[in-house]
Structures are given as structure tokens and as C-alpha cells.
Motif scaffolding. Sequence first.
Motif, PDB file in Angstrom:
ATOM      1  N   PRO A   1      98.785  69.933  76.259  1.00  0.00           N
ATOM      2  CA  PRO A   1      99.943  69.779  75.572  1.00  0.00           C
ATOM      3  C   PRO A   1     100.830  68.627  75.749  1.00  0.00           C
ATOM      4  O   PRO A   1     100.571  68.035  77.067  1.00  0.00           O
ATOM      5  CB  PRO A   1     100.689  71.218  75.538  1.00  0.00           C
ATOM      6  N   ILE A   2     101.886  68.512  75.205  1.00  0.00           N
ATOM      7  CA  ILE A   2     102.787  67.328  75.559  1.00  0.00           C
ATOM      8  C   ILE A   2     103.590  67.926  76.955  1.00  0.00           C
ATOM      9  O   ILE A   2     104.025  68.907  77.157  1.00  0.00           O
ATOM     10  CB  ILE A   2     103.971  67.167  74.355  1.00  0.00           C
ATOM     11  N   GLU A   3     103.443  66.617  77.622  1.00  0.00           N
ATOM     12  CA  GLU A   3     104.255  66.496  79.331  1.00  0.00           C
ATOM     13  C   GLU A   3     104.594  65.305  79.487  1.00  0.00           C
ATOM     14  O   GLU A   3     104.085  64.363  78.967  1.00  0.00           O
ATOM     15  CB  GLU A   3     103.325  67.284  80.042  1.00  0.00           C
ATOM     16  N   VAL A   4     105.413  65.292  80.767  1.00  0.00           N
ATOM     17  CA  VAL A   4     106.038  64.046  81.411  1.00  0.00           C
ATOM     18  C   VAL A   4     104.871  63.656  82.430  1.00  0.00           C
ATOM     19  O   VAL A   4     104.989  64.637  83.223  1.00  0.00           O
ATOM     20  CB  VAL A   4     107.305  64.133  81.646  1.00  0.00           C
ATOM     21  N   PHE A   5     104.406  62.607  82.628  1.00  0.00           N
ATOM     22  CA  PHE A   5     103.758  62.207  83.767  1.00  0.00           C
ATOM     23  C   PHE A   5     104.373  61.281  84.720  1.00  0.00           C
ATOM     24  O   PHE A   5     105.310  60.346  84.219  1.00  0.00           O
ATOM     25  CB  PHE A   5     102.412  61.368  83.291  1.00  0.00           C
ATOM     26  N   GLY A   6     104.096  61.191  85.862  1.00  0.00           N
ATOM     27  CA  GLY A   6     104.642  60.570  86.938  1.00  0.00           C
ATOM     28  C   GLY A   6     104.650  59.059  86.717  1.00  0.00           C
ATOM     29  O   GLY A   6     105.385  58.248  87.505  1.00  0.00           O
ATOM     30  N   TYR A   7     103.395  58.469  85.952  1.00  0.00           N
ATOM     31  CA  TYR A   7     103.487  57.027  85.696  1.00  0.00           C
ATOM     32  C   TYR A   7     104.274  56.703  84.583  1.00  0.00           C
ATOM     33  O   TYR A   7     104.083  55.404  84.177  1.00  0.00           O
ATOM     34  CB  TYR A   7     102.011  56.668  85.469  1.00  0.00           C
ATOM     35  N   GLY A   8     105.322  57.485  84.059  1.00  0.00           N
ATOM     36  CA  GLY A   8     106.083  57.138  83.019  1.00  0.00           C
ATOM     37  C   GLY A   8     105.863  57.136  81.938  1.00  0.00           C
ATOM     38  O   GLY A   8     106.527  56.670  80.930  1.00  0.00           O
ATOM     39  N   MET A   9     105.169  58.124  81.354  1.00  0.00           N
ATOM     40  CA  MET A   9     104.948  58.300  80.103  1.00  0.00           C
ATOM     41  C   MET A   9     104.927  59.908  79.590  1.00  0.00           C
ATOM     42  O   MET A   9     104.517  60.644  80.599  1.00  0.00           O
ATOM     43  CB  MET A   9     103.291  57.828  79.816  1.00  0.00           C
ATOM     44  N   ARG A  10     105.203  60.090  78.325  1.00  0.00           N
ATOM     45  CA  ARG A  10     105.313  61.557  77.775  1.00  0.00           C
ATOM     46  C   ARG A  10     104.301  61.421  76.959  1.00  0.00           C
ATOM     47  O   ARG A  10     104.197  60.568  75.947  1.00  0.00           O
ATOM     48  CB  ARG A  10     106.781  61.477  77.262  1.00  0.00           C
ATOM     49  N   GLU A  11     103.237  62.386  77.175  1.00  0.00           N
ATOM     50  CA  GLU A  11     101.938  62.309  76.206  1.00  0.00           C
ATOM     51  C   GLU A  11     101.383  63.614  76.168  1.00  0.00           C
ATOM     52  O   GLU A  11     101.738  64.574  76.714  1.00  0.00           O
ATOM     53  CB  GLU A  11     100.993  61.408  76.913  1.00  0.00           C
TER      54      GLU A  11
ATOM     55  N   GLN B   1     104.279  57.901  74.995  1.00  0.00           N
ATOM     56  CA  GLN B   1     105.682  57.152  74.843  1.00  0.00           C
ATOM     57  C   GLN B   1     106.130  56.970  75.920  1.00  0.00           C
ATOM     58  O   GLN B   1     106.353  57.836  76.913  1.00  0.00           O
ATOM     59  CB  GLN B   1     106.272  57.798  73.880  1.00  0.00           C
ATOM     60  N   PRO B   2     106.651  55.675  76.289  1.00  0.00           N
ATOM     61  CA  PRO B   2     107.246  55.626  77.792  1.00  0.00           C
ATOM     62  C   PRO B   2     108.679  56.601  77.963  1.00  0.00           C
ATOM     63  O   PRO B   2     109.191  56.709  76.784  1.00  0.00           O
ATOM     64  CB  PRO B   2     107.717  54.102  77.801  1.00  0.00           C
ATOM     65  N   ILE B   3     108.758  56.930  78.658  1.00  0.00           N
ATOM     66  CA  ILE B   3     109.844  57.727  78.923  1.00  0.00           C
ATOM     67  C   ILE B   3     111.144  57.436  78.852  1.00  0.00           C
ATOM     68  O   ILE B   3     111.896  57.918  78.136  1.00  0.00           O
ATOM     69  CB  ILE B   3     109.782  58.523  80.574  1.00  0.00           C
ATOM     70  N   ALA B   4     111.588  56.151  79.125  1.00  0.00           N
ATOM     71  CA  ALA B   4     112.789  55.359  78.782  1.00  0.00           C
ATOM     72  C   ALA B   4     112.668  55.145  77.442  1.00  0.00           C
ATOM     73  O   ALA B   4     113.922  55.529  76.958  1.00  0.00           O
ATOM     74  CB  ALA B   4     112.659  54.177  79.779  1.00  0.00           C
ATOM     75  N   ALA B   5     111.686  54.975  76.540  1.00  0.00           N
ATOM     76  CA  ALA B   5     112.008  54.849  75.100  1.00  0.00           C
ATOM     77  C   ALA B   5     112.353  56.058  74.481  1.00  0.00           C
ATOM     78  O   ALA B   5     112.702  56.269  73.626  1.00  0.00           O
ATOM     79  CB  ALA B   5     110.634  54.124  74.647  1.00  0.00           C
ATOM     80  N   HIS B   6     111.532  57.302  75.018  1.00  0.00           N
ATOM     81  CA  HIS B   6     111.568  58.441  74.554  1.00  0.00           C
ATOM     82  C   HIS B   6     113.091  59.219  74.871  1.00  0.00           C
ATOM     83  O   HIS B   6     113.802  59.588  73.823  1.00  0.00           O
ATOM     84  CB  HIS B   6     110.562  59.429  75.337  1.00  0.00           C
ATOM     85  N   ASP B   7     113.611  58.828  76.062  1.00  0.00           N
ATOM     86  CA  ASP B   7     114.720  59.061  76.414  1.00  0.00           C
ATOM     87  C   ASP B   7     115.917  58.408  75.304  1.00  0.00           C
ATOM     88  O   ASP B   7     117.034  58.901  74.871  1.00  0.00           O
ATOM     89  CB  ASP B   7     115.482  58.952  77.623  1.00  0.00           C
ATOM     90  N   GLU B   8     115.932  57.142  75.123  1.00  0.00           N
ATOM     91  CA  GLU B   8     116.572  56.297  73.950  1.00  0.00           C
ATOM     92  C   GLU B   8     116.467  56.666  72.776  1.00  0.00           C
ATOM     93  O   GLU B   8     117.482  56.827  71.950  1.00  0.00           O
ATOM     94  CB  GLU B   8     116.191  55.005  74.165  1.00  0.00           C
ATOM     95  N   ALA B   9     115.119  57.449  72.371  1.00  0.00           N
ATOM     96  CA  ALA B   9     115.125  57.981  70.899  1.00  0.00           C
ATOM     97  C   ALA B   9     115.640  59.156  70.713  1.00  0.00           C
ATOM     98  O   ALA B   9     115.823  59.741  69.568  1.00  0.00           O
ATOM     99  CB  ALA B   9     113.817  57.831  70.586  1.00  0.00           C
ATOM    100  N   THR B  10     115.994  60.059  71.969  1.00  0.00           N
ATOM    101  CA  THR B  10     116.441  61.427  71.780  1.00  0.00           C
ATOM    102  C   THR B  10     118.006  61.424  71.981  1.00  0.00           C
ATOM    103  O   THR B  10     118.457  60.829  72.796  1.00  0.00           O
ATOM    104  CB  THR B  10     115.972  62.226  72.973  1.00  0.00           C
ATOM    105  N   PRO B  11     118.620  62.151  70.975  1.00  0.00           N
ATOM    106  CA  PRO B  11     119.983  61.868  71.063  1.00  0.00           C
ATOM    107  C   PRO B  11     120.565  62.697  71.935  1.00  0.00           C
ATOM    108  O   PRO B  11     120.035  63.881  72.271  1.00  0.00           O
ATOM    109  CB  PRO B  11     120.381  62.608  69.650  1.00  0.00           C
TER     110      PRO B  11
END
Length: 127
Positions: A92-102, A117-127
Amino acid sequence: MSLLALTPMLRTPDLPASIAFYTDVLGFQRQGGAAAEGWAALARDGIELMLSGLNAHEGDTAPAFTGSLYLRTDDVDGWWRRLQDTARVCYPIEVFGYGMREFAVYDNNGYLLQFGQPIAAHDEATP
């Protein structure tokens, strides 16, 4: 001398079902070929994929691939909502230490499809 593209070619014993999975479930569009011709070219969002029947010249008896297809996206949560109940989930969806949510699912042949999705890009897309 340049390489212009990489188009994975996945072999399947049930080409109509594979075309249906990639078009109906993942939203790819058929660009060429057909089940009756033994192959199909598919595309979505600039990503190309080819499907073919098993290759008797190489002794194919079943789908085989030791890797995975890693699809980078700008909306991993949207893809998770779309696929979690329509495809067999590997993890299932989870955040990995290498900087990806996948997350990862299997297609109808057992090929592993990872969506990230890169975590930084995910955080920018989440309000």
C-alpha cells in the motif's frame, strides 16, 4: 548518437485482457496494433508501452520479468484511490526514506507496477 525513447514490451498469454487492463484500468489509449495482430502499442501522458503475445521463438510459456515498471506521477494519492480496489496490491501507499511516496500493484499478468511521487512534490500538492 542519441537514444530517443524507451518503450517497454510486455508479453502476455492473454493479449485482449492485457489491453483491457491498461486501457480500462490505467487509462492508456491504443496507438496501433490489435489483439488479432498479436501486439498493441499504448500511450498515456507521454508514456509508451507495447504489449505482445508470448514469443514462441524465445520459448515463452508464461509472462516473466524480474524487475518492475516505476511510474512517476504528480498525484500518487489519486492513483492509489483509483487502483487500490481494482488491481492486486503488492504494497500500500507509504513514504520511503529515499524521498518517495509510493505504492505498487500487479497488472493482470503479474507484472509489478510501482507508482511514486517525490515527497517534496507531494507536500507542495497537498493543501
